[in-house]
Design an enzyme around this catalytic site. Structure first.
Site, PDB file in Angstrom:
ATOM      1  N   MET A   1       0.847  -1.191   0.000  1.00 55.91           N
ATOM      2  CA  MET A   1       0.000   0.000   0.000  1.00 55.91           C
ATOM      3  C   MET A   1       0.887   1.246   0.000  1.00 55.91           C
ATOM      4  O   MET A   1       1.541   1.561   0.988  1.00 55.91           O
ATOM      5  CB  MET A   1      -0.941  -0.028   1.207  1.00 55.91           C
ATOM      6  CG  MET A   1      -1.819  -1.274   1.236  1.00 55.91           C
ATOM      7  SD  MET A   1      -2.971  -1.328   2.628  1.00 55.91           S
ATOM      8  CE  MET A   1      -4.116  -0.009   2.174  1.00 55.91           C
TER       9      MET A   1
ATOM     10  N   GLY B   1      -1.621   5.592  -2.040  1.00 60.08           N
ATOM     11  CA  GLY B   1      -2.424   6.116  -3.137  1.00 60.08           C
ATOM     12  C   GLY B   1      -3.722   5.350  -3.303  1.00 60.08           C
ATOM     13  O   GLY B   1      -3.974   4.338  -2.638  1.00 60.08           O
TER      14      GLY B   1
ATOM     15  N   SER C   1      -3.537   1.323  -4.960  1.00 61.21           N
ATOM     16  CA  SER C   1      -3.152   0.232  -4.062  1.00 61.21           C
ATOM     17  C   SER C   1      -4.180   0.030  -2.957  1.00 61.21           C
ATOM     18  O   SER C   1      -4.383  -1.097  -2.490  1.00 61.21           O
ATOM     19  CB  SER C   1      -1.763   0.489  -3.467  1.00 61.21           C
ATOM     20  OG  SER C   1      -1.733   1.694  -2.732  1.00 61.21           O
TER      21      SER C   1
ATOM     22  N   CYS D   1      12.548  -1.381  -9.678  1.00 60.91           N
ATOM     23  CA  CYS D   1      11.862  -1.448  -8.386  1.00 60.91           C
ATOM     24  C   CYS D   1      10.942  -2.667  -8.329  1.00 60.91           C
ATOM     25  O   CYS D   1      10.894  -3.373  -7.316  1.00 60.91           O
ATOM     26  CB  CYS D   1      11.072  -0.168  -8.144  1.00 60.91           C
ATOM     27  SG  CYS D   1      10.265  -0.099  -6.528  1.00 60.91           S
TER      28      CYS D   1
ATOM     29  N   GLY E   1      -1.323  -2.432  -6.761  1.00 59.95           N
ATOM     30  CA  GLY E   1      -2.331  -1.703  -7.526  1.00 59.95           C
ATOM     31  C   GLY E   1      -1.977  -1.516  -8.981  1.00 59.95           C
ATOM     32  O   GLY E   1      -2.513  -0.615  -9.637  1.00 59.95           O
TER      33      GLY E   1
ATOM     34  N   CYS F   1      10.080   8.505  -8.497  1.00 57.41           N
ATOM     35  CA  CYS F   1       9.672   8.791  -7.113  1.00 57.41           C
ATOM     36  C   CYS F   1      10.782   9.394  -6.274  1.00 57.41           C
ATOM     37  O   CYS F   1      10.518  10.202  -5.383  1.00 57.41           O
ATOM     38  CB  CYS F   1       9.131   7.522  -6.454  1.00 57.41           C
ATOM     39  SG  CYS F   1      10.373   6.255  -6.082  1.00 57.41           S
TER      40      CYS F   1
END
Length: 380
Positions: free
Chosen positions: A21, A24, A27, A115, A139, A214
């Protein structure tokens, strides 16, 4: 009789699911759907920055204290346990340092693929399995279906406009066997996902999406690279090797780039020039006309297969960027190197990017682009 693939999340055994999670809306809804499907769900937020206060500027970035709190509130509403796991050191080593090393070598990496490969479906999944979980849920907009013989396959999202299967093309058989993507099997628009979040009482329903890289919160990739790799003046040359400008670091350029070249005088024909090649050894950037960007073939290294590796040459479509289209190709694996030839020249192909192969909607696998071949030119 041919077996019809079915969604891997179709009614079946109750699973112990670890839901990643981010804080956002996507997710959060994915975790809620997994719980609603009857699975035993636990939420986890990944702390990926040693200084999480700094990873968001407006709608950019992720991984802040605010995001962790939003994820916790969503877990409380869904009614599932929630934890924060510190993976900052692993993220720095496997994603951020890899990103810098690739640019230092003159390549253009995709940190989202790294990632997914190294963090969400390696470090996180390994820890989840060690703790007795059956699957990791995210998500992402992609679908895992059970194909002929019970093999799990990765497919494009039911809504092609939001499809994220490209950044999941690094997942292998083992990782797919423990992956759930509850959002990828419906054609809900983003607004419908937000409306669903509101119906579920999730406060993140109207939270802006994060975008860009990010760990570069302000979106200034060149500034980030300059701070970490330093300035190093070099030449910008044309296809004949004539100097047409200078730069403060070859790492600040990508193949196909047009803007920000700061070339002192126009091309003889007056047309725009684009980055054709980056040489970190000589710190030289080569520019030329748009037609010189056409790539007819490439080689890819470190291939990863979402199922069996292809045997012999085959016909596929290839995607070269996260938001790019598909193009028909012939591809063959030889000595652990993927050889891809395009039916027609394509532009914007750079070493370091990923090439992801598809058979219809099914993701066959991916490789990191090592070399390219241009029409009327050699391998670069």
């Amino acid at each position: 009789m041919t077996e019809t693939p079915v969604p891997a999340s179709a009614p079946g055994p109750r699973l112990r699911v670890l839901a990643a999670m981010s804080g956002g809306v996507d997710s959060a809804v994915a975790a809620a759907r997994a719980a609603e499907a009857g699975h035993e769900v636990t939420g986890v937020h990944l702390a990926l920055s040693a200084n999480p206060q700094s990873f968001r500027t407006g709608a950019r970035g992720c991984c802040t204290v605010e995001d962790a709190r939003d994820a916790r509130r969503a877990a409380d509403i869904i009614g599932i346990p929630f934890y924060v796991w510190d993976l900052a050191e692993r993220f720095r080593r496997d994603v951020v340092e890899d990103f810098l090393a690739e640019y230092r070598a003159g390549r253009t990496p995709n940190p989202c693929l790294r990632c997914n490969e190294k963090i969400k479906f390696a470090a996180l999944l390994d820890k989840a399995l060690a703790l007795g979980f059956d699957a990791v849920c995210t998500g992402h907009y992609a679908s895992v279906v059970t194909g002929p013989g019970g093999r799990r396959e990765l497919h494009r999202s039911a809504d092609a406009a939001k499809d994220q299967s490209y950044v999941l093309g690094v997942l292998d058989d083992r990782q797919l066997a423990h992956a759930l993507f509850p959002l990828g099997e419906t054609r809900a628009t983003k607004e419908e996902i937000r409306a669903e979040a509101e119906r579920r009482g999730l406060a993140v329903a109207r939270k802006p999406d994060s975008h860009d890289i990010c760990f570069i919160a302000d979106g200034d990739t060149q500034g980030f690279l300059a701070r970490h790799l330093g300035a190093s003046e070099g030449d910008i040359v044309d296809e004949d090797g004539r100097k047409v400008g200078s730069h403060q670091g070859a790492h600040g350029f990508t193949i196909g780039q047009r803007r920000g070249l700061r070339i002192g005088h126009p091309a003889p024909d007056g047309k725009p020039r684009y980055v054709l090649d980056i040489s970190p050894v000589t710190n030289t950037v080569t520019v030329g006309p748009a037609e010189a960007l056409g790539v007819t073939a490439l080689t890819g290294t470190a291939p990863r297969w979402c199922g069996p590796a292809p045997a012999g040459p085959g016909r596929y479509t290839a995607q070269l960027r996260a938001h790019g289209g598909e193009t028909p190709v012939t591809a063959e694996l030889a000595d652990d190197t993927l050889h891809v030839r395009f039916d027609a020249p394509v532009r914007g192909v750079a070493p370091g990017q990923a090439v992801v192969l598809y058979d219809g909607t099914r993701v066959v696998g991916s490789a990191t682009i090592a070399t390219t071949e241009r029409a009327g030119a050699g391998v670069g």
